[in-house]
Design a protein around this motif. Structure first.
Motif, PDB file in Angstrom:
ATOM      1  N   LYS A  63      -8.258   5.785 -15.598  1.00 16.64           N
ATOM      2  CA  LYS A  63      -6.811   6.046 -15.537  1.00 16.64           C
ATOM      3  C   LYS A  63      -6.040   5.349 -14.415  1.00 16.64           C
ATOM      4  O   LYS A  63      -4.824   5.225 -14.497  1.00 16.64           O
ATOM      5  N   ALA A  64      -6.723   4.926 -13.357  1.00 15.21           N
ATOM      6  CA  ALA A  64      -5.989   4.389 -12.194  1.00 15.21           C
ATOM      7  C   ALA A  64      -5.373   3.029 -12.513  1.00 15.21           C
ATOM      8  O   ALA A  64      -5.892   2.266 -13.336  1.00 15.21           O
ATOM      9  N   SER A  65      -4.269   2.731 -11.838  1.00 16.85           N
ATOM     10  CA  SER A  65      -3.630   1.416 -11.995  1.00 16.85           C
ATOM     11  C   SER A  65      -4.437   0.361 -11.234  1.00 16.85           C
ATOM     12  O   SER A  65      -5.253   0.685 -10.352  1.00 16.85           O
ATOM     13  N   SER A  66      -4.163  -0.903 -11.551  1.00 16.17           N
ATOM     14  CA  SER A  66      -4.853  -1.992 -10.848  1.00 16.17           C
ATOM     15  C   SER A  66      -4.567  -1.928  -9.350  1.00 16.17           C
ATOM     16  O   SER A  66      -5.451  -2.195  -8.523  1.00 16.17           O
ATOM     17  N   ASP A  67      -3.341  -1.590  -8.985  1.00 14.08           N
ATOM     18  CA  ASP A  67      -2.985  -1.484  -7.566  1.00 14.08           C
ATOM     19  C   ASP A  67      -3.796  -0.389  -6.875  1.00 14.08           C
ATOM     20  O   ASP A  67      -4.259  -0.561  -5.740  1.00 14.08           O
ATOM     21  N   GLU A  68      -3.959   0.737  -7.565  1.00 14.16           N
ATOM     22  CA  GLU A  68      -4.740   1.841  -6.970  1.00 14.16           C
ATOM     23  C   GLU A  68      -6.208   1.435  -6.803  1.00 14.16           C
ATOM     24  O   GLU A  68      -6.837   1.768  -5.784  1.00 14.16           O
ATOM     25  N   ILE A  69      -6.753   0.752  -7.800  1.00 16.99           N
ATOM     26  CA  ILE A  69      -8.163   0.341  -7.740  1.00 16.99           C
ATOM     27  C   ILE A  69      -8.365  -0.642  -6.586  1.00 16.99           C
ATOM     28  O   ILE A  69      -9.284  -0.507  -5.779  1.00 16.99           O
ATOM     29  N   LEU A  70      -7.448  -1.604  -6.500  1.00 16.74           N
ATOM     30  CA  LEU A  70      -7.527  -2.592  -5.417  1.00 16.74           C
ATOM     31  C   LEU A  70      -7.347  -1.912  -4.059  1.00 16.74           C
ATOM     32  O   LEU A  70      -8.089  -2.188  -3.106  1.00 16.74           O
ATOM     33  N   GLY A  71      -6.370  -1.002  -3.997  1.00 13.86           N
ATOM     34  CA  GLY A  71      -6.092  -0.308  -2.736  1.00 13.86           C
ATOM     35  C   GLY A  71      -7.287   0.485  -2.253  1.00 13.86           C
ATOM     36  O   GLY A  71      -7.594   0.510  -1.061  1.00 13.86           O
ATOM     37  N   LEU A  72      -7.996   1.104  -3.188  1.00 17.50           N
ATOM     38  CA  LEU A  72      -9.169   1.902  -2.818  1.00 17.50           C
ATOM     39  C   LEU A  72     -10.318   1.000  -2.356  1.00 17.50           C
ATOM     40  O   LEU A  72     -10.927   1.237  -1.299  1.00 17.50           O
ATOM     41  N   LEU A  73     -10.578  -0.058  -3.110  1.00 19.85           N
ATOM     42  CA  LEU A  73     -11.690  -0.944  -2.738  1.00 19.85           C
ATOM     43  C   LEU A  73     -11.433  -1.617  -1.392  1.00 19.85           C
ATOM     44  O   LEU A  73     -12.316  -1.683  -0.529  1.00 19.85           O
ATOM     45  N   LYS A  74     -10.229  -2.123  -1.202  1.00 16.01           N
ATOM     46  CA  LYS A  74      -9.886  -2.754   0.080  1.00 16.01           C
ATOM     47  C   LYS A  74      -9.927  -1.721   1.205  1.00 16.01           C
ATOM     48  O   LYS A  74     -10.333  -2.012   2.329  1.00 16.01           O
ATOM     49  N   GLY A  75      -9.484  -0.496   0.863  1.00 17.41           N
ATOM     50  CA  GLY A  75      -9.441   0.568   1.862  1.00 17.41           C
ATOM     51  C   GLY A  75     -10.814   0.933   2.397  1.00 17.41           C
ATOM     52  O   GLY A  75     -10.967   1.245   3.580  1.00 17.41           O
ATOM     53  N   LEU A  76     -11.825   0.889   1.538  1.00 18.41           N
ATOM     54  CA  LEU A  76     -13.185   1.206   1.986  1.00 18.41           C
ATOM     55  C   LEU A  76     -13.602   0.264   3.113  1.00 18.41           C
ATOM     56  O   LEU A  76     -14.189   0.681   4.115  1.00 18.41           O
ATOM     57  N   ARG A  77     -13.269  -1.004   2.956  1.00 19.31           N
ATOM     58  CA  ARG A  77     -13.628  -1.992   3.982  1.00 19.31           C
ATOM     59  C   ARG A  77     -12.821  -1.773   5.264  1.00 19.31           C
ATOM     60  O   ARG A  77     -13.361  -1.880   6.370  1.00 19.31           O
ATOM     61  N   ILE A  78     -11.557  -1.460   5.097  1.00 14.36           N
ATOM     62  CA  ILE A  78     -10.715  -1.213   6.282  1.00 14.36           C
ATOM     63  C   ILE A  78     -11.283  -0.051   7.101  1.00 14.36           C
ATOM     64  O   ILE A  78     -11.375  -0.120   8.329  1.00 14.36           O
ATOM     65  N   VAL A  79     -11.699   0.993   6.401  1.00 12.95           N
ATOM     66  CA  VAL A  79     -12.256   2.160   7.103  1.00 12.95           C
ATOM     67  C   VAL A  79     -13.556   1.776   7.821  1.00 12.95           C
ATOM     68  O   VAL A  79     -13.759   2.144   8.987  1.00 12.95           O
ATOM     69  N   ALA A  80     -14.420   1.027   7.144  1.00 16.04           N
ATOM     70  CA  ALA A  80     -15.672   0.588   7.792  1.00 16.04           C
ATOM     71  C   ALA A  80     -15.367  -0.227   9.049  1.00 16.04           C
ATOM     72  O   ALA A  80     -16.023  -0.071  10.094  1.00 16.04           O
ATOM     73  N   GLN A  81     -14.346  -1.064   8.973  1.00 13.82           N
ATOM     74  CA  GLN A  81     -13.958  -1.856  10.146  1.00 13.82           C
ATOM     75  C   GLN A  81     -13.450  -0.947  11.261  1.00 13.82           C
ATOM     76  O   GLN A  81     -13.800  -1.128  12.422  1.00 13.82           O
ATOM     77  N   LYS A  82     -12.619   0.021  10.911  1.00 15.09           N
ATOM     78  CA  LYS A  82     -12.094   0.959  11.912  1.00 15.09           C
ATOM     79  C   LYS A  82     -13.218   1.730  12.592  1.00 15.09           C
ATOM     80  O   LYS A  82     -13.132   2.079  13.771  1.00 15.09           O
ATOM     81  N   LEU A  83     -14.279   2.020  11.826  1.00 15.40           N
ATOM     82  CA  LEU A  83     -15.402   2.783  12.368  1.00 15.40           C
ATOM     83  C   LEU A  83     -16.387   1.899  13.142  1.00 15.40           C
ATOM     84  O   LEU A  83     -17.329   2.405  13.747  1.00 15.40           O
ATOM     85  N   GLY A  84     -16.181   0.580  13.098  1.00 14.65           N
ATOM     86  CA  GLY A  84     -17.052  -0.350  13.819  1.00 14.65           C
ATOM     87  C   GLY A  84     -18.407  -0.541  13.162  1.00 14.65           C
ATOM     88  O   GLY A  84     -19.384  -0.888  13.819  1.00 14.65           O
ATOM     89  N   ILE A  85     -18.491  -0.313  11.832  1.00  7.90           N
ATOM     90  CA  ILE A  85     -19.787  -0.432  11.155  1.00  7.90           C
ATOM     91  C   ILE A  85     -19.777  -1.528  10.083  1.00  7.90           C
ATOM     92  O   ILE A  85     -20.674  -1.600   9.249  1.00  7.90           O
ATOM     93  N   SER A  86     -18.748  -2.371  10.101  1.00 13.88           N
ATOM     94  CA  SER A  86     -18.623  -3.407   9.070  1.00 13.88           C
ATOM     95  C   SER A  86     -19.527  -4.606   9.383  1.00 13.88           C
ATOM     96  O   SER A  86     -19.995  -4.780  10.516  1.00 13.88           O
ATOM     97  N   THR A  87     -19.747  -5.416   8.377  1.00 12.49           N
ATOM     98  CA  THR A  87     -20.667  -6.545   8.540  1.00 12.49           C
ATOM     99  C   THR A  87     -20.119  -7.583   9.511  1.00 12.49           C
ATOM    100  O   THR A  87     -20.895  -8.279  10.161  1.00 12.49           O
TER     101      THR A  87
END
Ligand code: AMP
Length: 121
Positions: A59-83
């Motif tokens: 049901k989600a829009s393309s913007d929501e799907i993109l926002g969620l996927l990109k958001g996961l990486r942003i959070v990992a970066q904020k937590l200092g655990i990103s690649t």
């Protein structure tokens, strides 16, 4: 199944109960899990009313799907655990009863800050 407006994450999104916020934008909210299973245990949820990943994918829009996927990486970066920091982490999403889901609002667990170990225990 109908979305339950009174699930705990819906209440957090409405500001009715507090959370330890990590990050927020138009699409997602991220906060620390109340019962951490690893050194770092964060949750990422979409702002839209989706029960689980199945429901979101349908049901989600393309913007929501993109926002969620990109958001996961942003959070990992904020937590200092990103690649890009030379670290890594695990993302997990439980789907429905057989998948072990307790809160019926789509959420992703982010585990990091240490070796996460076996995929399923
Ligand atoms: P799941 O089993 O995938 O549905 O995971 C639900 C997660 O939500 C669990 O890890 C709980 O510890 C977490 N949780 C439940 N209530 C809260 C809350 N008020 N704030 C933060 N995390 C919560």
């Amino acid at each position: 199944m109908k979305y339950d407006e009174n699930n705990v994450f819906a209440k957090i999104l409405r500001g009715e109960i507090p959370c330890k916020k990590i990050y927020e934008d138009n699409f997602i909210l991220s906060f620390y899990d109340i019962n951490p299973q690893k050194k770092i245990h964060a949750l990422v949820i979409p702002k839209g009313k989706y029960i689980d990943l199945d429901d979101f994918s349908e049901k989600a829009s393309s913007d929501e799907i993109l926002g969620l996927l990109k958001g996961l990486r942003i959070v990992a970066q904020k937590l200092g655990i990103s690649t890009d920091k030379g670290k890594g982490y695990r993302i997990l999403s439980n789907i429905s009863e057989d998948g072990g889901q307790e809160v019926p609002h789509l959420h992703f667990h982010l585990f990091g800050g240490e070796k996460i170990g076996k995929m399923v225990q």
